[in-house]
Design a protein around this motif. Structure first.
Motif, PDB file in Angstrom:
ATOM      1  N   ILE A   1       0.834  -1.201   0.000  1.00 52.31           N
ATOM      2  CA  ILE A   1       0.000   0.000   0.000  1.00 52.31           C
ATOM      3  C   ILE A   1       0.875   1.260   0.000  1.00 52.31           C
ATOM      4  O   ILE A   1       1.979   1.258   0.533  1.00 52.31           O
ATOM      5  N   TRP A   2       0.359   2.317  -0.621  1.00 51.65           N
ATOM      6  CA  TRP A   2       1.014   3.629  -0.593  1.00 51.65           C
ATOM      7  C   TRP A   2       0.367   4.459   0.510  1.00 51.65           C
ATOM      8  O   TRP A   2      -0.849   4.607   0.553  1.00 51.65           O
ATOM      9  N   LEU A   3       1.187   5.031   1.399  1.00 56.37           N
ATOM     10  CA  LEU A   3       0.691   5.891   2.466  1.00 56.37           C
ATOM     11  C   LEU A   3       1.385   7.243   2.395  1.00 56.37           C
ATOM     12  O   LEU A   3       2.573   7.322   2.084  1.00 56.37           O
ATOM     13  N   THR A   4       0.665   8.292   2.716  1.00 55.08           N
ATOM     14  CA  THR A   4       1.247   9.623   2.855  1.00 55.08           C
ATOM     15  C   THR A   4       1.001  10.050   4.294  1.00 55.08           C
ATOM     16  O   THR A   4      -0.078   9.822   4.843  1.00 55.08           O
ATOM     17  N   GLY A   5       2.027  10.646   4.897  1.00 50.21           N
ATOM     18  CA  GLY A   5       1.861  11.095   6.270  1.00 50.21           C
ATOM     19  C   GLY A   5       3.046  11.905   6.740  1.00 50.21           C
ATOM     20  O   GLY A   5       3.958  12.208   5.967  1.00 50.21           O
ATOM     21  N   TYR A   6       2.996  12.255   8.009  1.00 47.77           N
ATOM     22  CA  TYR A   6       4.068  13.022   8.627  1.00 47.77           C
ATOM     23  C   TYR A   6       4.904  12.120   9.513  1.00 47.77           C
ATOM     24  O   TYR A   6       4.364  11.359  10.316  1.00 47.77           O
ATOM     25  N   VAL A   7       6.226  12.213   9.378  1.00 44.92           N
ATOM     26  CA  VAL A   7       7.147  11.510  10.259  1.00 44.92           C
ATOM     27  C   VAL A   7       7.093  12.235  11.598  1.00 44.92           C
ATOM     28  O   VAL A   7       7.194  13.458  11.664  1.00 44.92           O
ATOM     29  N   ILE A   8       6.914  11.460  12.674  1.00 43.71           N
ATOM     30  CA  ILE A   8       6.791  12.014  14.018  1.00 43.71           C
ATOM     31  C   ILE A   8       8.064  11.719  14.800  1.00 43.71           C
ATOM     32  O   ILE A   8       8.506  10.568  14.854  1.00 43.71           O
ATOM     33  N   ASP A   9       8.649  12.751  15.417  1.00 42.91           N
ATOM     34  CA  ASP A   9       9.875  12.535  16.190  1.00 42.91           C
ATOM     35  C   ASP A   9       9.543  12.049  17.604  1.00 42.91           C
ATOM     36  O   ASP A   9       8.372  11.887  17.960  1.00 42.91           O
ATOM     37  N   GLY A  10      10.560  11.845  18.420  1.00 45.97           N
ATOM     38  CA  GLY A  10      10.391  11.333  19.773  1.00 45.97           C
ATOM     39  C   GLY A  10       9.611  12.243  20.696  1.00 45.97           C
ATOM     40  O   GLY A  10       9.084  11.801  21.714  1.00 45.97           O
ATOM     41  N   ARG A  11       9.525  13.528  20.349  1.00 46.92           N
ATOM     42  CA  ARG A  11       8.749  14.477  21.159  1.00 46.92           C
ATOM     43  C   ARG A  11       7.318  14.616  20.655  1.00 46.92           C
ATOM     44  O   ARG A  11       6.547  15.403  21.189  1.00 46.92           O
ATOM     45  N   GLY A  12       6.982  13.905  19.590  1.00 41.43           N
ATOM     46  CA  GLY A  12       5.625  13.947  19.059  1.00 41.43           C
ATOM     47  C   GLY A  12       5.395  15.025  18.020  1.00 41.43           C
ATOM     48  O   GLY A  12       4.258  15.295  17.644  1.00 41.43           O
ATOM     49  N   ASN A  13       6.468  15.651  17.536  1.00 40.92           N
ATOM     50  CA  ASN A  13       6.346  16.700  16.531  1.00 40.92           C
ATOM     51  C   ASN A  13       6.527  16.147  15.122  1.00 40.92           C
ATOM     52  O   ASN A  13       7.360  15.276  14.899  1.00 40.92           O
ATOM     53  N   ALA A  14       5.762  16.678  14.191  1.00 41.64           N
ATOM     54  CA  ALA A  14       5.911  16.302  12.784  1.00 41.64           C
ATOM     55  C   ALA A  14       7.169  16.959  12.247  1.00 41.64           C
ATOM     56  O   ALA A  14       7.366  18.158  12.404  1.00 41.64           O
ATOM     57  N   ILE A  15       8.046  16.154  11.621  1.00 46.59           N
ATOM     58  CA  ILE A  15       9.306  16.713  11.138  1.00 46.59           C
ATOM     59  C   ILE A  15       9.468  16.643   9.625  1.00 46.59           C
ATOM     60  O   ILE A  15      10.324  17.321   9.074  1.00 46.59           O
TER      61      ILE A  15
ATOM     62  N   VAL B   1       5.209   6.652   1.441  1.00 49.93           N
ATOM     63  CA  VAL B   1       5.914   5.381   1.591  1.00 49.93           C
ATOM     64  C   VAL B   1       5.115   4.249   0.968  1.00 49.93           C
ATOM     65  O   VAL B   1       3.885   4.285   0.914  1.00 49.93           O
ATOM     66  N   TYR B   2       5.838   3.241   0.509  1.00 50.17           N
ATOM     67  CA  TYR B   2       5.251   2.044  -0.094  1.00 50.17           C
ATOM     68  C   TYR B   2       5.604   0.891   0.835  1.00 50.17           C
ATOM     69  O   TYR B   2       6.788   0.555   0.976  1.00 50.17           O
ATOM     70  N   VAL B   3       4.606   0.315   1.500  1.00 47.32           N
ATOM     71  CA  VAL B   3       4.860  -0.657   2.558  1.00 47.32           C
ATOM     72  C   VAL B   3       3.921  -1.855   2.474  1.00 47.32           C
ATOM     73  O   VAL B   3       2.861  -1.796   1.853  1.00 47.32           O
ATOM     74  N   GLN B   4       4.317  -2.928   3.152  1.00 52.72           N
ATOM     75  CA  GLN B   4       3.479  -4.122   3.253  1.00 52.72           C
ATOM     76  C   GLN B   4       2.494  -3.947   4.408  1.00 52.72           C
ATOM     77  O   GLN B   4       2.897  -3.612   5.519  1.00 52.72           O
ATOM     78  N   LEU B   5       1.221  -4.184   4.151  1.00 56.41           N
ATOM     79  CA  LEU B   5       0.211  -4.080   5.201  1.00 56.41           C
ATOM     80  C   LEU B   5       0.544  -4.972   6.387  1.00 56.41           C
ATOM     81  O   LEU B   5       0.405  -4.569   7.542  1.00 56.41           O
ATOM     82  N   ALA B   6       0.978  -6.199   6.133  1.00 62.79           N
ATOM     83  CA  ALA B   6       1.242  -7.154   7.205  1.00 62.79           C
ATOM     84  C   ALA B   6       2.380  -6.711   8.112  1.00 62.79           C
ATOM     85  O   ALA B   6       2.466  -7.159   9.254  1.00 62.79           O
TER      86      ALA B   6
END
Length: 104
Positions: A44-58, A63-68
Motif C-alpha cells: 500500500i502507498w501511504l502519505t503522512g508526517y514523520v513524528i519525532d520522539g517528542r511527538g512533533n511532525a518533522i 511510503v510504499y509498505v506491506q500491510l502485514a
C-alpha cells in the motif's frame, strides 16, 4: 496489521513493512492519506508526517509498505502536534516532502 490504515493512524514503520526501513531507518508515521493507486497484493502507498520522539511532525513522506508489516506506534509519540512552520529557521515554511521509495 492487516486492516487498511486510515487518516489519523499512528504507525511504526520498520523492516517488517519494507526493507528500506530496517534497522536505524525505522520511523513513526501519522497517516494523512491512503492512496488508491495500484499496488502489488498486500502492499500500500501511504502519505503522512514523520513524528519525532517528542511527538512533533518533522517531514512529510510518501511510503510504499506491506500491510502485514505495519504496527501501531506508541501513544507517547502522538502527544505532539503538527506545526506548519517546522523548518522556518531554515527558510522553509512547511515540512519538506521526501519520497520513502527506493527504485526496484
Amino acid at each position: 496489521m492487516t486492516a487498511r490504515p486510515t487518516p489519523g493512524d499512528l504507525l511504526r514503520i520498520d523492516g517488517r513493512a519494507s526493507v528500506q526501513f530496517a534497522g536505524g531507518r525505522a520511523l513513526t508515521l501519522r497517516v494523512v492519506s491512503v492512496s488508491e493507486r495500484h499496488a502489488y497484493d498486500g502492499w500500500i502507498w501511504l502519505t503522512g508526517y514523520v513524528i519525532d520522539g517528542r511527538g512533533n511532525a518533522i517531514a512529510k513522506r510518501e511510503v510504499y509498505v506491506q500491510l502485514a508489516g505495519l504496527r501501531p506506534a506508541s501513544v507517547a509519540a502522538s502527544r505532539g502536534r503538527v506545526r506548519g512552520a517546522i523548518r522556518a529557521d531554515r527558510g522553509h515554511s512547511s515540512p519538506r516532502r521526501e519520497s520513502g521509495v527506493s527504485s526496484c
